[in-house]
Motif scaffolding. Structure first.
Motif, PDB file in Angstrom:
ATOM      1  N   VAL A  27      20.810  -1.069  18.180  1.00 16.51           N
ATOM      2  CA  VAL A  27      19.454  -1.074  18.720  1.00 16.51           C
ATOM      3  C   VAL A  27      18.731   0.205  18.293  1.00 16.51           C
ATOM      4  CG1 VAL A  27      20.175   0.040  20.874  1.00 16.51           C
ATOM      5  CG2 VAL A  27      18.176  -1.442  20.891  1.00 16.51           C
ATOM      6  N   PRO A  28      17.404   0.202  18.186  1.00 20.59           N
ATOM      7  CA  PRO A  28      16.684   1.450  17.913  1.00 20.59           C
ATOM      8  C   PRO A  28      17.040   2.527  18.933  1.00 20.59           C
ATOM      9  CG  PRO A  28      15.212  -0.400  17.607  1.00 20.59           C
ATOM     10  CD  PRO A  28      16.495  -0.966  18.168  1.00 20.59           C
ATOM     11  N   ILE A  29      16.983   3.780  18.514  1.00 21.07           N
ATOM     12  CA  ILE A  29      17.483   4.878  19.345  1.00 21.07           C
ATOM     13  C   ILE A  29      16.683   5.084  20.626  1.00 21.07           C
ATOM     14  CG2 ILE A  29      17.864   7.379  19.427  1.00 21.07           C
ATOM     15  CD1 ILE A  29      18.546   7.279  16.460  1.00 21.07           C
ATOM     16  N   VAL A  30      15.360   5.099  20.533  1.00 21.69           N
ATOM     17  CA  VAL A  30      14.534   5.488  21.679  1.00 21.69           C
ATOM     18  C   VAL A  30      14.802   4.661  22.940  1.00 21.69           C
ATOM     19  CG1 VAL A  30      12.162   5.687  22.531  1.00 21.69           C
ATOM     20  CG2 VAL A  30      12.738   6.524  20.250  1.00 21.69           C
ATOM     21  N   PRO A  31      14.911   3.325  22.869  1.00 27.37           N
ATOM     22  CA  PRO A  31      15.141   2.552  24.098  1.00 27.37           C
ATOM     23  C   PRO A  31      16.442   2.878  24.829  1.00 27.37           C
ATOM     24  CG  PRO A  31      14.377   1.118  22.333  1.00 27.37           C
ATOM     25  CD  PRO A  31      14.697   2.440  21.711  1.00 27.37           C
ATOM     26  N   VAL A  32      17.437   3.450  24.119  1.00 24.78           N
ATOM     27  CA  VAL A  32      18.727   3.728  24.762  1.00 24.78           C
ATOM     28  C   VAL A  32      19.025   5.221  24.861  1.00 24.78           C
ATOM     29  CG1 VAL A  32      19.737   1.517  24.105  1.00 24.78           C
ATOM     30  CG2 VAL A  32      19.966   3.474  22.563  1.00 24.78           C
ATOM     31  N   LEU A  33      18.069   6.055  24.471  1.00 21.97           N
ATOM     32  CA  LEU A  33      18.308   7.496  24.469  1.00 21.97           C
ATOM     33  C   LEU A  33      18.688   8.004  25.860  1.00 21.97           C
ATOM     34  CD1 LEU A  33      18.284   9.909  22.553  1.00 21.97           C
ATOM     35  CD2 LEU A  33      15.870  10.259  23.106  1.00 21.97           C
ATOM     36  N   GLY A  34      17.977   7.553  26.875  1.00 19.96           N
ATOM     37  CA  GLY A  34      18.288   7.970  28.253  1.00 19.96           C
ATOM     38  C   GLY A  34      19.649   7.493  28.705  1.00 19.96           C
ATOM     39  N   ASN A  35      20.026   6.267  28.313  1.00 22.72           N
ATOM     40  CA  ASN A  35      21.336   5.733  28.685  1.00 22.72           C
ATOM     41  C   ASN A  35      22.464   6.525  28.042  1.00 22.72           C
ATOM     42  OD1 ASN A  35      19.409   3.073  28.406  1.00 22.72           O
ATOM     43  ND2 ASN A  35      20.769   2.943  30.173  1.00 22.72           N
ATOM     44  N   VAL A  36      22.282   6.878  26.780  1.00 21.71           N
ATOM     45  CA  VAL A  36      23.310   7.630  26.071  1.00 21.71           C
ATOM     46  C   VAL A  36      23.466   9.023  26.692  1.00 21.71           C
ATOM     47  CG1 VAL A  36      23.920   8.719  23.866  1.00 21.71           C
ATOM     48  CG2 VAL A  36      23.023   6.382  23.901  1.00 21.71           C
ATOM     49  N   ILE A  50       0.838  -1.202   0.000  1.00 21.85           N
ATOM     50  CA  ILE A  50       0.000   0.000   0.000  1.00 21.85           C
ATOM     51  C   ILE A  50       0.873   1.251   0.000  1.00 21.85           C
ATOM     52  CG2 ILE A  50      -1.656   1.345   1.358  1.00 21.85           C
ATOM     53  CD1 ILE A  50      -2.725  -1.429   2.355  1.00 21.85           C
ATOM     54  N   GLY A  51       1.840   1.288   0.884  1.00 22.58           N
ATOM     55  CA  GLY A  51       2.736   2.435   0.935  1.00 22.58           C
ATOM     56  C   GLY A  51       3.664   2.346   2.130  1.00 22.58           C
ATOM     57  N   MET A  52       4.748   3.069   2.067  1.00 28.72           N
ATOM     58  CA  MET A  52       5.687   3.099   3.183  1.00 28.72           C
ATOM     59  C   MET A  52       5.223   4.119   4.217  1.00 28.72           C
ATOM     60  SD  MET A  52       9.829   3.687   3.164  1.00 28.72           S
ATOM     61  CE  MET A  52      10.124   2.338   2.017  1.00 28.72           C
ATOM     62  N   ILE A  53       5.426   3.780   5.479  1.00 26.37           N
ATOM     63  CA  ILE A  53       5.130   4.726   6.562  1.00 26.37           C
ATOM     64  C   ILE A  53       6.345   5.611   6.807  1.00 26.37           C
ATOM     65  CG2 ILE A  53       4.631   4.949   9.019  1.00 26.37           C
ATOM     66  CD1 ILE A  53       3.060   2.306   8.784  1.00 26.37           C
ATOM     67  N   GLY A  54       7.499   4.985   6.990  1.00 26.56           N
ATOM     68  CA  GLY A  54       8.692   5.772   7.237  1.00 26.56           C
ATOM     69  C   GLY A  54       9.913   4.914   7.462  1.00 26.56           C
ATOM     70  N   VAL A  55      11.035   5.571   7.691  1.00 25.89           N
ATOM     71  CA  VAL A  55      12.309   4.891   7.943  1.00 25.89           C
ATOM     72  C   VAL A  55      12.886   5.397   9.257  1.00 25.89           C
ATOM     73  CG1 VAL A  55      12.800   4.540   5.502  1.00 25.89           C
ATOM     74  CG2 VAL A  55      13.612   6.613   6.624  1.00 25.89           C
ATOM     75  N   SER A  56      13.629   4.518   9.907  1.00 29.92           N
ATOM     76  CA  SER A  56      14.192   4.866  11.213  1.00 29.92           C
ATOM     77  C   SER A  56      15.579   4.235  11.360  1.00 29.92           C
ATOM     78  CB  SER A  56      13.277   4.344  12.329  1.00 29.92           C
ATOM     79  OG  SER A  56      13.839   4.581  13.600  1.00 29.92           O
ATOM     80  N   PRO A  57      16.560   5.000  11.844  1.00 29.12           N
ATOM     81  CA  PRO A  57      17.885   4.432  12.062  1.00 29.12           C
ATOM     82  C   PRO A  57      17.967   3.719  13.404  1.00 29.12           C
ATOM     83  CG  PRO A  57      17.933   6.726  12.648  1.00 29.12           C
ATOM     84  CD  PRO A  57      16.533   6.441  12.135  1.00 29.12           C
ATOM     85  N   SER A  58      18.979   2.896  13.536  1.00 27.29           N
ATOM     86  CA  SER A  58      19.345   2.348  14.837  1.00 27.29           C
ATOM     87  C   SER A  58      20.627   3.042  15.269  1.00 27.29           C
ATOM     88  CB  SER A  58      19.540   0.828  14.740  1.00 27.29           C
ATOM     89  OG  SER A  58      18.316   0.174  14.504  1.00 27.29           O
ATOM     90  N   SER A  93      20.820  11.573  13.096  1.00 24.90           N
ATOM     91  CA  SER A  93      19.448  11.594  13.587  1.00 24.90           C
ATOM     92  C   SER A  93      19.220  12.831  14.439  1.00 24.90           C
ATOM     93  CB  SER A  93      19.170  10.345  14.427  1.00 24.90           C
ATOM     94  OG  SER A  93      17.957  10.472  15.134  1.00 24.90           O
ATOM     95  N   ALA A  94      18.030  13.416  14.300  1.00 22.16           N
ATOM     96  CA  ALA A  94      17.689  14.598  15.103  1.00 22.16           C
ATOM     97  C   ALA A  94      17.637  14.258  16.589  1.00 22.16           C
ATOM     98  CB  ALA A  94      16.345  15.158  14.646  1.00 22.16           C
ATOM     99  N   LEU A  95      17.431  12.984  16.920  1.00 18.16           N
ATOM    100  CA  LEU A  95      17.396  12.589  18.332  1.00 18.16           C
ATOM    101  C   LEU A  95      18.790  12.581  18.958  1.00 18.16           C
ATOM    102  CD1 LEU A  95      14.825   9.624  18.364  1.00 18.16           C
ATOM    103  CD2 LEU A  95      14.443  12.021  18.972  1.00 18.16           C
ATOM    104  N   LEU A  96      19.813  12.368  18.115  1.00 16.49           N
ATOM    105  CA  LEU A  96      21.204  12.353  18.592  1.00 16.49           C
ATOM    106  C   LEU A  96      22.068  13.177  17.628  1.00 16.49           C
ATOM    107  CD1 LEU A  96      21.547   8.561  19.530  1.00 16.49           C
ATOM    108  CD2 LEU A  96      21.487  10.477  21.148  1.00 16.49           C
TER     109      LEU A  96
END
Length: 339
Positions: free
Chosen positions: A220-229, A134-142, A245-248
């Motif tokens: 690993v995906p960024i969100v689960p380790v964002l606090g640790n980093v 149907i279509g792509m939702i999005g892409v995400s880095p680890s 990534s805008a998160l890091l």
């Protein structure tokens, strides 16, 4: 009198010819008239979106954001149905076997569409033949993270360290055959190094041992380790996308930090069973892309490190094909198998 009969015959033949054109398909027999009407009216009842993983994870969160906004665009509720198990194979297989009417959809994911068919001896579906993209939702880095005790502060230093101690550095994954496992093997192959794999039963125990210093590295995906980093209990050496990534924002991409050309992103998308009418697929694609353009969706995805990627069904089909070739080839070359 004869003239009246002739005119009636001509009128009758014309009427039959008209309905033959509308209700008869020379290629397939019966008609598309009623079917076309049904497709145009779609949807007339709620749509089920199957997520082949348990509730609470990244796949589930992505699906719920999209389902909420697509419900408004379609005028019918899109209900998320979590069917975890078998590394995502159970839920994916269920959609492959569902009635192709547009009312049962699948949250597609790199692991289920591009890795599982090669990792599992019998995944039970073919990502190219059994689905209508149907279509792509999005892409995400680890993100490539190490325990702070590891004597490397960059990807280049980690590669140098690994080459000096072949097989001594280990890495964790949430399970054998998962995206984190395969991404780490891709990294090792492209870097020309040897790492030891330590599989766990889930992301949480793997991260616990990484933070505790029992293993050296994990992708690993960024969100689960964002606090640790940010808290310093883990060190991020690079993100797996081509750009940062805008998160890091202070963490370089692996490609710019010591391994040129490296790229490994997670893809998310929507699919229906093969055979779903093109008109229904088009309507679902339009609803999905409208959802991805919504400011609220963009903001929520940004917080998850997910970049919306609205494309056509054919473009998504091409992306699935490319990704499956890349990951499938790697899995087969390493002979990675999961029962």
């Amino acid at each position: 009198m004869r003239g009246d009969v002739s005119r009636r015959r001509v009128l009758a033949l014309a009427t039959i010819s008209f309905f033959s054109l509308v209700f008869f398909d020379p290629a397939g027999g019966l008609s598309s008239g009623p079917a076309m009407a049904q497709d145009a009216a779609f949807p007339t009842r709620p749509v089920t979106l199957i997520v082949p993983f348990p509730a609470g994870g990244g796949n589930d969160a992505t699906a719920r954001v999209v389902a909420d906004k697509m419900s408004g665009a379609l005028g019918q509720q899109v209900i998320v149905d979590n069917r975890g198990g078998g590394g995502g194979n159970i839920g994916t297989r269920a959609v492959a076997r569902a009635v192709p009417d547009g009312y049962t959809l699948l949250l597609g994911y790199t692991g289920t569409l591009s890795i599982n068919p090669s990792v599992y001896r019998n995944a039970g579906y073919d990502p190219r033949k059994d689905f209508a993209p149907i279509g792509m939702i999005g892409v995400s880095p680890s993100v490539f993270v190490v325990n702070p005790k590891v004597a490397a502060t960059s990807i280049a230093e980690f590669i140098t360290l690994a080459k000096a101690t072949p097989g001594k550095l280990d890495y964790a994954s949430s399970s054998a055959g998962t995206v984190g496992h395969i991404m780490a093997e891709l990294f090792a192959k492209e870097a020309g190094i040897k790492l030891s794999h330590i599989p766990y039963k889930g992301t949480a125990p793997a991260l616990n041992d990484l933070v505790g210093g029992h293993v050296s590295m994990m992708i690993v995906p960024i969100v689960p380790v964002l606090g640790n980093v940010k808290g310093g209990t883990l060190r991020a050496l690079g993100v797996t996308s081509k750009t940062r990534s805008a998160l890091l924002p202070d963490v370089p991409a692996v490609a710019e930090a010591g391994l040129p050309g490296f790229s490994a992103e997670l893809h998310y998308g929507l699919l229906a069973p093969a055979g779903t009418p093109p008109a229904v697929v088009a309507k679902l694609n339009a609803a999905l892309n409208a959802a991805l353009a919504n400011p609220d969706v963009k903001a929520r995805f940004a917080a998850e490190g997910l970049e919306p990627r609205p494309i056509t069904p054919q473009q998504y089909a091409d992306a699935i094909d490319t990704e499956e070739k890349t990951w499938g080839s790697l899995v087969r070359s390493l002979d990675i198998k999961v029962e």
